[in-house]
Design a protein around this motif. Structure first.
Motif, PDB file in Angstrom:
ATOM      1  N   PHE A  53       0.832  -1.202   0.000  1.00  0.00           N
ATOM      2  CA  PHE A  53       0.000   0.000   0.000  1.00  0.00           C
ATOM      3  C   PHE A  53       0.869   1.255   0.000  1.00  0.00           C
ATOM      4  O   PHE A  53       1.859   1.343   0.739  1.00  0.00           O
ATOM      5  CB  PHE A  53      -0.923   0.020   1.220  1.00  0.00           C
ATOM      6  CG  PHE A  53      -1.846  -1.169   1.301  1.00  0.00           C
ATOM      7  CD1 PHE A  53      -2.738  -1.442   0.274  1.00  0.00           C
ATOM      8  CD2 PHE A  53      -1.822  -2.015   2.392  1.00  0.00           C
ATOM      9  CE1 PHE A  53      -3.581  -2.539   0.334  1.00  0.00           C
ATOM     10  CE2 PHE A  53      -2.663  -3.110   2.469  1.00  0.00           C
ATOM     11  CZ  PHE A  53      -3.545  -3.375   1.433  1.00  0.00           C
ATOM     12  N   THR A  54       0.488   2.228  -0.800  1.00  0.00           N
ATOM     13  CA  THR A  54       1.274   3.456  -0.933  1.00  0.00           C
ATOM     14  C   THR A  54       0.723   4.600  -0.089  1.00  0.00           C
ATOM     15  O   THR A  54       1.301   5.688  -0.091  1.00  0.00           O
ATOM     16  CB  THR A  54       1.305   3.892  -2.407  1.00  0.00           C
ATOM     17  OG1 THR A  54      -0.039   4.140  -2.857  1.00  0.00           O
ATOM     18  CG2 THR A  54       1.946   2.823  -3.269  1.00  0.00           C
TER      19      THR A  54
ATOM     20  N   LEU B 267      -0.117  -3.917   7.972  1.00  0.00           N
ATOM     21  CA  LEU B 267       0.722  -4.898   7.298  1.00  0.00           C
ATOM     22  C   LEU B 267       0.471  -6.298   7.842  1.00  0.00           C
ATOM     23  O   LEU B 267       0.384  -7.279   7.075  1.00  0.00           O
ATOM     24  CB  LEU B 267       2.203  -4.534   7.450  1.00  0.00           C
ATOM     25  CG  LEU B 267       2.648  -3.223   6.814  1.00  0.00           C
ATOM     26  CD1 LEU B 267       4.153  -3.055   6.945  1.00  0.00           C
ATOM     27  CD2 LEU B 267       2.233  -3.161   5.353  1.00  0.00           C
ATOM     28  N   TRP B 268       0.343  -6.412   9.178  1.00  0.00           N
ATOM     29  CA  TRP B 268       0.020  -7.700   9.799  1.00  0.00           C
ATOM     30  C   TRP B 268      -1.311  -8.232   9.288  1.00  0.00           C
ATOM     31  O   TRP B 268      -1.434  -9.403   8.916  1.00  0.00           O
ATOM     32  CB  TRP B 268      -0.020  -7.528  11.320  1.00  0.00           C
ATOM     33  CG  TRP B 268      -0.793  -8.594  12.027  1.00  0.00           C
ATOM     34  CD1 TRP B 268      -0.364  -9.826  12.389  1.00  0.00           C
ATOM     35  CD2 TRP B 268      -2.173  -8.521  12.412  1.00  0.00           C
ATOM     36  NE1 TRP B 268      -1.386 -10.532  12.987  1.00  0.00           N
ATOM     37  CE2 TRP B 268      -2.494  -9.749  13.016  1.00  0.00           C
ATOM     38  CE3 TRP B 268      -3.158  -7.530  12.337  1.00  0.00           C
ATOM     39  CZ2 TRP B 268      -3.771 -10.023  13.533  1.00  0.00           C
ATOM     40  CZ3 TRP B 268      -4.427  -7.798  12.840  1.00  0.00           C
ATOM     41  CH2 TRP B 268      -4.718  -9.024  13.420  1.00  0.00           C
TER      42      TRP B 268
ATOM     43  N   VAL C 217      -7.457  -8.277   6.068  1.00  0.00           N
ATOM     44  CA  VAL C 217      -7.966  -7.129   5.315  1.00  0.00           C
ATOM     45  C   VAL C 217      -7.437  -7.152   3.889  1.00  0.00           C
ATOM     46  O   VAL C 217      -6.405  -7.749   3.594  1.00  0.00           O
ATOM     47  CB  VAL C 217      -7.565  -5.775   5.956  1.00  0.00           C
ATOM     48  CG1 VAL C 217      -8.162  -5.605   7.330  1.00  0.00           C
ATOM     49  CG2 VAL C 217      -6.058  -5.611   5.983  1.00  0.00           C
ATOM     50  N   ALA C 218      -8.168  -6.471   3.038  1.00  0.00           N
ATOM     51  CA  ALA C 218      -7.717  -6.196   1.674  1.00  0.00           C
ATOM     52  C   ALA C 218      -7.782  -4.689   1.495  1.00  0.00           C
ATOM     53  O   ALA C 218      -8.453  -3.989   2.258  1.00  0.00           O
ATOM     54  CB  ALA C 218      -8.610  -6.897   0.650  1.00  0.00           C
TER      55      ALA C 218
ATOM     56  N   ALA D 171      -5.338  -2.574  -5.184  1.00  0.00           N
ATOM     57  CA  ALA D 171      -4.118  -3.330  -4.917  1.00  0.00           C
ATOM     58  C   ALA D 171      -3.088  -2.514  -4.153  1.00  0.00           C
ATOM     59  O   ALA D 171      -2.259  -3.068  -3.417  1.00  0.00           O
ATOM     60  CB  ALA D 171      -3.525  -3.834  -6.225  1.00  0.00           C
ATOM     61  N   THR D 172      -3.118  -1.184  -4.298  1.00  0.00           N
ATOM     62  CA  THR D 172      -2.097  -0.346  -3.668  1.00  0.00           C
ATOM     63  C   THR D 172      -2.656   0.709  -2.716  1.00  0.00           C
ATOM     64  O   THR D 172      -1.897   1.458  -2.114  1.00  0.00           O
ATOM     65  CB  THR D 172      -1.253   0.371  -4.738  1.00  0.00           C
ATOM     66  OG1 THR D 172      -2.113   1.162  -5.569  1.00  0.00           O
ATOM     67  CG2 THR D 172      -0.501  -0.639  -5.592  1.00  0.00           C
ATOM     68  N   VAL D 173      -3.971   0.766  -2.574  1.00  0.00           N
ATOM     69  CA  VAL D 173      -4.605   1.776  -1.711  1.00  0.00           C
ATOM     70  C   VAL D 173      -5.384   1.090  -0.597  1.00  0.00           C
ATOM     71  O   VAL D 173      -6.292   0.287  -0.854  1.00  0.00           O
ATOM     72  CB  VAL D 173      -5.548   2.689  -2.525  1.00  0.00           C
ATOM     73  CG1 VAL D 173      -6.296   3.639  -1.595  1.00  0.00           C
ATOM     74  CG2 VAL D 173      -4.764   3.461  -3.573  1.00  0.00           C
TER      75      VAL D 173
END
Length: 215
Positions: free
Chosen positions: A55-56, A68-69, A76-77, A81-83
């Motif tokens: 994630f950015t 992150l965990w 979680v999703a 893909a990056t947000v």
């Protein structure tokens, strides 16, 4: 309330100041994941983060490890893909999805027996991705509806307040205890490991209290 006392005493989340809990303030996606991160710690689980962030938009140090965990354990999703959208308020259906992921994918409980009919009057408005989780959360009695004109609606895209989450986390702790120590099974106890599903007078009284609390 009992739920506020529970989450405070167990260190799952604190007040907004030294003497205020602010029950009506909404919970963000980052806040809710951080609460579950704290619950996993309380259960003595391995909290190490083994993957780099995809994630950015993770900007604040206080929630990064929790997100992150949660992502690496399937809890979680992201919104994409990056947000991840950490500051976005969490909806009631999102809360159910993340919580059921926590119980099934991270704690590895088989909740198949709790899948079933959703009795909320507004069930047609629940997003497809959340239907299974909302059904399990309802049948586990983790969530209840909001009564309007004699009918109970779930309000799936309504925002989950701190008070809602406090109540859910207290009930989730009780559910974990029941899943770990089932006292009643199907067919007179012949199906080992099946969670208790008996609906007692105490359950009914608790549901009435929760329904009143969430209105």
């Amino acid at each position: 309330s009992e739920a506020v006392g529970y989450v405070y005493q167990n260190g799952l989340f604190s007040g907004t100041s030294e003497d205020r809990f602010s029950p009506d303030i909404s919970m963000t996606r980052a806040m809710f994941v951080t609460v579950l991160y704290g619950q996993a710690k309380k259960l003595g689980r391995d909290m190490s983060v083994k993957t780099a962030s995809k994630f950015t938009d993770l900007k604040d140090e206080w929630y990064i490890n929790a997100v992150l965990w949660a992502a690496q354990n399937g809890v979680v999703a992201g919104k994409t893909a990056t947000v991840f959208a950490p500051d976005q308020d969490i909806t009631r259906e999102q809360m159910c999805v993340i919580l059921i992921n926590f119980l099934e994918k991270y704690l590895k409980y088989d909740l198949t027996v709790y899948a079933g009919v959703i009795n909320f009057a507004d069930k047609a408005t629940i997003s497809n991705y959340a239907i299974d989780a909302v059904g399990k959360a309802q049948n586990l009695k983790l969530v209840t509806g909001k009564e309007t004109s004699g009918k109970f609606a779930f309000d799936p895209i309504g925002i989950a307040a701190r008070a809602d989450v406090a109540m859910v986390m207290m009930l989730e702790s009780k559910i974990i205890s029941t899943l770990n120590n089932p006292t009643n099974t199907k067919n007179g106890g012949s199906d080992k490991g099946t969670p208790q599903t008996q609906h007692t007078e105490a359950d009914i009284a608790e549901e009435a209290s929760i329904a009143s609390y969430l209105q």
